[in-house]
Design a protein around this motif. Structure first.
Motif, PDB file in Angstrom:
ATOM      1  N   PHE A 116       4.226   9.285  -3.265  1.00 47.10           N
ATOM      2  CA  PHE A 116       4.009  10.671  -3.241  1.00 47.10           C
ATOM      3  C   PHE A 116       4.573  11.517  -1.992  1.00 47.10           C
ATOM      4  O   PHE A 116       4.734  12.676  -2.012  1.00 47.10           O
ATOM      5  CB  PHE A 116       2.526  10.898  -3.001  1.00 47.10           C
ATOM      6  N   GLU A 117       5.169  10.728  -1.118  1.00 43.58           N
ATOM      7  CA  GLU A 117       6.088  11.074   0.118  1.00 43.58           C
ATOM      8  C   GLU A 117       7.447  11.302  -0.318  1.00 43.58           C
ATOM      9  O   GLU A 117       8.152  11.419   0.563  1.00 43.58           O
ATOM     10  CB  GLU A 117       5.711  10.367   1.348  1.00 43.58           C
ATOM     11  N   GLY A 118       7.939  10.749  -1.396  1.00 42.87           N
ATOM     12  CA  GLY A 118       9.300  10.600  -1.834  1.00 42.87           C
ATOM     13  C   GLY A 118       9.900   9.427  -1.140  1.00 42.87           C
ATOM     14  O   GLY A 118      11.072   9.313  -1.192  1.00 42.87           O
ATOM     15  N   LYS A 119       9.157   8.438  -0.660  1.00 40.15           N
ATOM     16  CA  LYS A 119       9.710   7.288  -0.401  1.00 40.15           C
ATOM     17  C   LYS A 119       9.980   6.167  -1.571  1.00 40.15           C
ATOM     18  O   LYS A 119       9.261   6.231  -2.384  1.00 40.15           O
ATOM     19  CB  LYS A 119       8.800   6.484   0.873  1.00 40.15           C
ATOM     20  N   PRO A 120      10.929   5.217  -1.286  1.00 38.35           N
ATOM     21  CA  PRO A 120      11.416   4.417  -2.367  1.00 38.35           C
ATOM     22  C   PRO A 120      10.230   3.376  -2.596  1.00 38.35           C
ATOM     23  O   PRO A 120       9.831   2.565  -1.679  1.00 38.35           O
ATOM     24  CB  PRO A 120      12.719   3.923  -2.194  1.00 38.35           C
ATOM     25  N   VAL A 121       9.860   3.005  -3.802  1.00 46.05           N
ATOM     26  CA  VAL A 121       8.937   2.029  -4.205  1.00 46.05           C
ATOM     27  C   VAL A 121       9.513   1.200  -5.260  1.00 46.05           C
ATOM     28  O   VAL A 121      10.673   1.715  -6.309  1.00 46.05           O
ATOM     29  CB  VAL A 121       7.479   2.574  -4.695  1.00 46.05           C
ATOM     30  N   VAL A 122       9.374  -0.018  -5.459  1.00 49.59           N
ATOM     31  CA  VAL A 122       9.775  -0.762  -6.868  1.00 49.59           C
ATOM     32  C   VAL A 122       8.353  -1.191  -7.436  1.00 49.59           C
ATOM     33  O   VAL A 122       7.549  -1.442  -6.998  1.00 49.59           O
ATOM     34  CB  VAL A 122      10.698  -2.040  -6.429  1.00 49.59           C
TER      35      VAL A 122
END
Length: 171
Positions: free
Chosen positions: A70-76
């Motif tokens: 939701f903060e625009g940080k990368p997740v896999v």
């Protein structure tokens, strides 16, 4: 008489220790950890010969995809195939323990993803009956988007070191 009794007690305790150590050695040498096939991205075989069998469960590491939280940080998001072969209904999150590493450092689960991620964590907690299979997705916060990730799955309560292991290049 007292010396003889103590000597027999000592011999008995020593014999128990030797037998216990022998048993522990036999158990330890019969357990083998699944080894990762380097560079192939394939899960390695465990003791049973079925590369995805973990005791009462069958787990396949199917793939991964990059998304943003939701903060625009990368997740896999890792996609697992889970089959319950135990005699009781079981949920994925109780049956197996999943760990994801990047550069040898464990990744934390990501909980709030953007709506565009098309992600649902619901199947992680759904109980399924014997012989039923479902796909489960779990999201993890990444440290970076360049380094490969290593996924390891083990049965939660087990006396073996069996694991299903797979690596992914995410860039």
């Amino acid at each position: 008489m007292n010396t003889t009794l103590r000597k027999k007690q000592f011999q008995f305790v020593a014999m128990i220790l030797v037998v216990t150590m022998f048993f522990m050695f036999a158990v330890a040498s019969s357990e083998s950890e699944t080894q990762q096939n380097q560079g192939t991205g394939e899960a390695a075989q465990n003791n049973s010969g079925d590369k995805n069998n973990l005791g009462d469960y069958n787990v396949e590491i199917k793939g991964c995809r990059l998304e943003k939280d939701f903060e625009g940080k990368p997740v896999v998001i890792i996609k697992y195939g889970f089959t319950n072969n135990s005699s009781d209904p079981k949920a994925f999150w109780l049956a197996v323990d999943c760990s994801v590493y990047q550069n040898g450092v464990g990744l934390n689960e990501a909980y709030m993803l953007s709506e565009s991620a098309n992600y649902s964590a619901d199947n992680q907690t759904k109980e399924i009956k014997t012989g039923v299979s479902i796909d489960v997705e779990v999201a993890y916060s990444l440290n970076n988007t360049e380094s490969k990730i290593d996924v390891e799955v083990a049965e939660t309560f087990s006396f073996t070191n069996d694991k299903v292991i797979k690596s992914f290049n995410i860039n």
